[in-house]
Write an enzyme that holds these catalytic residues in place. Structure first.
Site, PDB file in Angstrom:
ATOM      1  N   GLU A  61     -17.659   2.308  -4.367  1.00  0.00           N
ATOM      2  CA  GLU A  61     -16.875   1.992  -5.568  1.00  0.00           C
ATOM      3  C   GLU A  61     -17.154   0.596  -6.100  1.00  0.00           C
ATOM      4  O   GLU A  61     -16.798   0.275  -7.240  1.00  0.00           O
ATOM      5  CB  GLU A  61     -15.371   2.162  -5.297  1.00  0.00           C
ATOM      6  CG  GLU A  61     -14.715   1.075  -4.471  1.00  0.00           C
ATOM      7  CD  GLU A  61     -14.903   1.268  -2.970  1.00  0.00           C
ATOM      8  OE1 GLU A  61     -14.316   0.485  -2.212  1.00  0.00           O
ATOM      9  OE2 GLU A  61     -15.626   2.212  -2.566  1.00  0.00           O
ATOM     10  N   LYS A 111     -23.810   2.829   1.609  1.00  0.00           N
ATOM     11  CA  LYS A 111     -23.358   1.533   2.099  1.00  0.00           C
ATOM     12  C   LYS A 111     -24.468   0.499   1.934  1.00  0.00           C
ATOM     13  O   LYS A 111     -25.648   0.800   2.071  1.00  0.00           O
ATOM     14  CB  LYS A 111     -22.950   1.634   3.575  1.00  0.00           C
ATOM     15  CG  LYS A 111     -21.638   2.365   3.802  1.00  0.00           C
ATOM     16  CD  LYS A 111     -20.475   1.609   3.174  1.00  0.00           C
ATOM     17  CE  LYS A 111     -19.144   2.255   3.461  1.00  0.00           C
ATOM     18  NZ  LYS A 111     -18.035   1.549   2.810  1.00  0.00           N
ATOM     19  N   LYS A 151      10.524  -0.976 -17.318  1.00  0.00           N
ATOM     20  CA  LYS A 151      11.254  -2.185 -16.931  1.00  0.00           C
ATOM     21  C   LYS A 151      12.043  -1.970 -15.640  1.00  0.00           C
ATOM     22  O   LYS A 151      12.354  -2.932 -14.928  1.00  0.00           O
ATOM     23  CB  LYS A 151      12.175  -2.630 -18.062  1.00  0.00           C
ATOM     24  CG  LYS A 151      13.311  -1.670 -18.382  1.00  0.00           C
ATOM     25  CD  LYS A 151      14.174  -2.211 -19.523  1.00  0.00           C
ATOM     26  CE  LYS A 151      15.336  -1.281 -19.836  1.00  0.00           C
ATOM     27  NZ  LYS A 151      16.171  -1.820 -20.951  1.00  0.00           N
ATOM     28  N   GLY A 155     -18.266   6.792   6.183  1.00  0.00           N
ATOM     29  CA  GLY A 155     -19.259   5.785   5.838  1.00  0.00           C
ATOM     30  C   GLY A 155     -19.969   5.323   7.084  1.00  0.00           C
ATOM     31  O   GLY A 155     -21.048   5.802   7.435  1.00  0.00           O
ATOM     32  N   GLY A 179     -12.635   4.831   8.211  1.00  0.00           N
ATOM     33  CA  GLY A 179     -12.711   4.771   9.665  1.00  0.00           C
ATOM     34  C   GLY A 179     -12.892   6.108  10.344  1.00  0.00           C
ATOM     35  O   GLY A 179     -12.572   6.253  11.531  1.00  0.00           O
ATOM     36  N   HIS A 198     -11.140   7.375  -7.046  1.00  0.00           N
ATOM     37  CA  HIS A 198     -11.077   6.434  -5.919  1.00  0.00           C
ATOM     38  C   HIS A 198      -9.742   5.690  -5.957  1.00  0.00           C
ATOM     39  O   HIS A 198      -9.244   5.359  -7.032  1.00  0.00           O
ATOM     40  CB  HIS A 198     -12.236   5.441  -5.995  1.00  0.00           C
ATOM     41  CG  HIS A 198     -12.446   4.696  -4.721  1.00  0.00           C
ATOM     42  ND1 HIS A 198     -11.678   3.603  -4.370  1.00  0.00           N
ATOM     43  CD2 HIS A 198     -13.319   4.896  -3.703  1.00  0.00           C
ATOM     44  CE1 HIS A 198     -12.076   3.159  -3.186  1.00  0.00           C
ATOM     45  NE2 HIS A 198     -13.061   3.923  -2.759  1.00  0.00           N
ATOM     46  N   ASP A 244     -21.485   7.100  -4.525  1.00  0.00           N
ATOM     47  CA  ASP A 244     -21.695   5.664  -4.642  1.00  0.00           C
ATOM     48  C   ASP A 244     -20.546   4.915  -3.980  1.00  0.00           C
ATOM     49  O   ASP A 244     -19.419   5.420  -3.885  1.00  0.00           O
ATOM     50  CB  ASP A 244     -21.728   5.248  -6.119  1.00  0.00           C
ATOM     51  CG  ASP A 244     -23.089   5.418  -6.767  1.00  0.00           C
ATOM     52  OD1 ASP A 244     -24.096   5.501  -6.040  1.00  0.00           O
ATOM     53  OD2 ASP A 244     -23.146   5.452  -8.013  1.00  0.00           O
TER      54      ASP A 244
END
EC number: 5.3.2.5
Length: 414
Positions: A177, A148, A99, A360, A338, A265, A175
Site C-alpha cells: 500500500e 515487499k 459533531k 507477506g 503476521g 486496504h 502491491d
C-alpha cells in the site's frame, strides 16, 4: 420508517442515558422540541430523530479510573429519518456521527439502513463468487501475498518477485500500500509487465494468479488512474480507502468502465476504530461500510499475527462482509498481518472457506524463497481441508516453515 438507526456505546457522566439519548436525537435533527409551538411540531415531526432503545450496561471500574470520573455505560439507538439527508455515505455519517463524534465518550458501533435506503448502494460489483470464477478456484480459501521491499526497486525486480510468488501457488499478489507512482515502477508499466509474467507462469505451470495494483494520486486523478490501470490490463485494484474516503471508493466501484474487483486496504482506519470509547466499531468501518461502498475485498488485522485484533472483532468484520443479503454481493474477508503457515488451521476454523489468507513475510521469509513460502501455505491449506494435522504432512516446504515459525495449531484442537 425510511432512514437509518444508529447504535452507539456511550459512557455518560450525567448518569441519565435516556435524557442523553433524547438530547442527541434532537441535537442532530431539529434542535429542540418541547418549546416549539404545536403547529411547528406537526411540521417538523417527520424530521425529528427518535430514540428507539436505551440499555444500561454493567459498570467498568477500569474505564472510570481511565477517565478520572464515574460514568454510566450504555447502548442507545436513534432513528434518523431519510428526509434529513441525501442518500450518500458522507451525509449519513455526518448526520449520525458528525459533531457527535466530538462530544465525549461515544462510539458508533452500527448503522442499520432501511431497505429503500440500502438500495441506493450497489455494493461490490463482483463479490466472492465472481472473484472465484475469475480464478477457477471454488473449494478452498484463496492465498494472497504482498510485494515487499519494492521502494527503490525496478521493474526487473518486480517481475522476478511476481514470478516466484505465482510459481509458489499464490492466487493473488498485491502491491504494497506504500508503493505509489514513481519513475522506477510506473503504474501502467507495472500492470503490463505483471500480466506478461503471470501469463507465462500460467502457460508453463497451469496456475492462474491475479495482480492487484495500487491506485494512487490526488483524489481528482484517482478515477482516471484506475481507468489507466484497467486499460493496461489490470486484474484487480488495491485502494487505500480511508486515506481517500469511502465515497471515493464508491465512486470507483460504481464506474462501469472500472470493470475489475477492488481491494480495500485498512491503512489509517486504526485512528478511527482502535479506541473502546471513541470512533467507529471495527465491524462497521471495515465490514459493513466498505461492503456498501463497493469493496470486493476488505483487509483487516487478524486475531493471530503481529497487529492483532481481538478475535470477536475480527469475526464480526468477516460476518458483516459475508452475511447473505438479497441486495448486496458478499465481500472477501482478508485477515492479515503476521500470518505464517502454522496459523492456517486457525484461519479456516474461525473464518471458514470464504476467506483470503494474506501473507507477506510468511511467504518471502521462507528459506526457499517466495516459491517455497507459497508452496508451504498451499500444503497447509490442503492438509487442513483434509483434516490432516500440519505436523503429519510430508511436505518439505511446509516442514521448513513450521520449523522456522512454529506450529501453534499442534497443541490445539481445531
Amino acid at each position: 420508517m425510511s432512514g437509518i438507526i444508529a447504535t452507539y456505546v456511550i459512557h455518560d457522566d450525567s448518569h441519565n442515558l435516556t435524557k442523553k439519548a433524547e438530547q442527541i436525537a434532537l441535537g442532530l435533527t431539529i434542535g429542540s422540541w418541547t418549546h416549539l409551538p404545536h403547529l411547528l411540531q406537526k411540521q417538523l415531526k417527520q424530521h425529528k430523530g427518535n430514540v428507539v432503545h436505551v440499555e444500561e450496561l454493567p459498570q467498568q471500574e477500569e474505564v472510570n479510573n481511565y477517565l478520572g470520573k464515574k460514568v454510566t455505560k450504555g447502548i442507545i439507538k436513534i432513528q434518523y429519518p431519510s428526509l434529513n439527508f441525501s442518500p450518500d455515505l458522507p451525509a449519513i455519517l455526518t448526520t449520525a456521527f458528525g459533531k457527535l463524534s466530538l462530544d465525549g465518550e461515544i462510539k458508533l458501533i452500527d448503522l442499520t439502513f432501511s431497505d429503500d435506503l440500502k438500495r441506493q448502494f450497489s455494493g461490490p460489483k463482483f463479490g466472492i463468487e465472481e472473484v472465484r470464477k475469475r480464478l477457477h478456484v471454488h473449494n478452498r480459501p484463496l492465498l494472497m501475498s504482498i510485494f515487499k521491499g519494492m521502494i527503490g526497486r525496478n521493474i526487473g525486480y518486480l517481475k522476478t518477485q511476481l514470478r516466484d510468488q505465482a510459481i509458489g501457488g499464490v492466487d493473488i499478489v498485491k502491491d504494497d500500500e506504500i508503493l505509489f507512482e514513481n519513475a522506477l515502477t510506473p503504474l501502467e508499466k507495472r500492470v503490463r509487465s505483471g500480466k506478461e509474467v503471470l501469463q507465462s507462469v500460467y502457460e508453463t505451470y497451469g496456475h492462474r494468479t491475479l495482480y492487484a495494483v495500487n491506485i494512487t494520486g490526488r483524489t481528482y486523478d484517482v478515477k482516471e488512474n484506475a481507468k489507466r490501470a484497467v486499460n493496461a490490463g489490470a486484474d484487480l485494484l488495491l485502494f487505500n480507502a480511508f486515506a481517500y474516503g469511502l465515497d471515493v471508493l464508491q465512486l470507483l466501484a460504481e464506474d462501469q468502465d472500472i470493470n475489475v474487483p477492488i481491494m480495500a486496504h485498512p491503512a489509517i482506519s486504526g485512528a478511527y476504530t482502535s479506541s473502546k470509547l471513541y470512533g467507529f466499531s471495527h465491524s462497521l468501518l471495515l465490514g459493513k461500510l466498505l461492503r456498501y461502498a463497493g469493496a470486493d475485498f476488505s483487509l483487516f488485522p487478524s486475531p493471530y499475527g503481529n497487529v492483532a485484533l481481538e478475535k470477536k472483532d475480527a469475526l464480526q468484520i468477516a460476518e458483516t462482509l459475508t452475511i447473505v443479503d438479497s441486495h448486496l454481493k458478499r465481500s472477501f474477508p482478508v485477515p492479515s498481518a503476521g500470518i505464517h503457515p502454522g496459523f492456517v488451521p486457525f484461519i479456516l476454523r474461525d473464518f471458514g472457506n470464504d476467506v483470503v489468507i494474506n501473507a507477506g513475510g510468511g511467504i518471502h521469509g521462507h528459506p526457499n524463497g517466495a516459491q517455497g513460502g507459497g508452496k508451504a501455505f498451499r500444503a497447509a491449506i490442503d492438509a487442513t481441508l483434509q483434516g490432516t494435522p500440519l505436523h503429519e504432512v510430508d511436505d518439505a516446504d511446509l516442514h521448513t516453515a513450521l520449523q522456522l515459525w512454529g506450529n501453534p495449531s499442534r497443541e490445539v484442537k481445531i
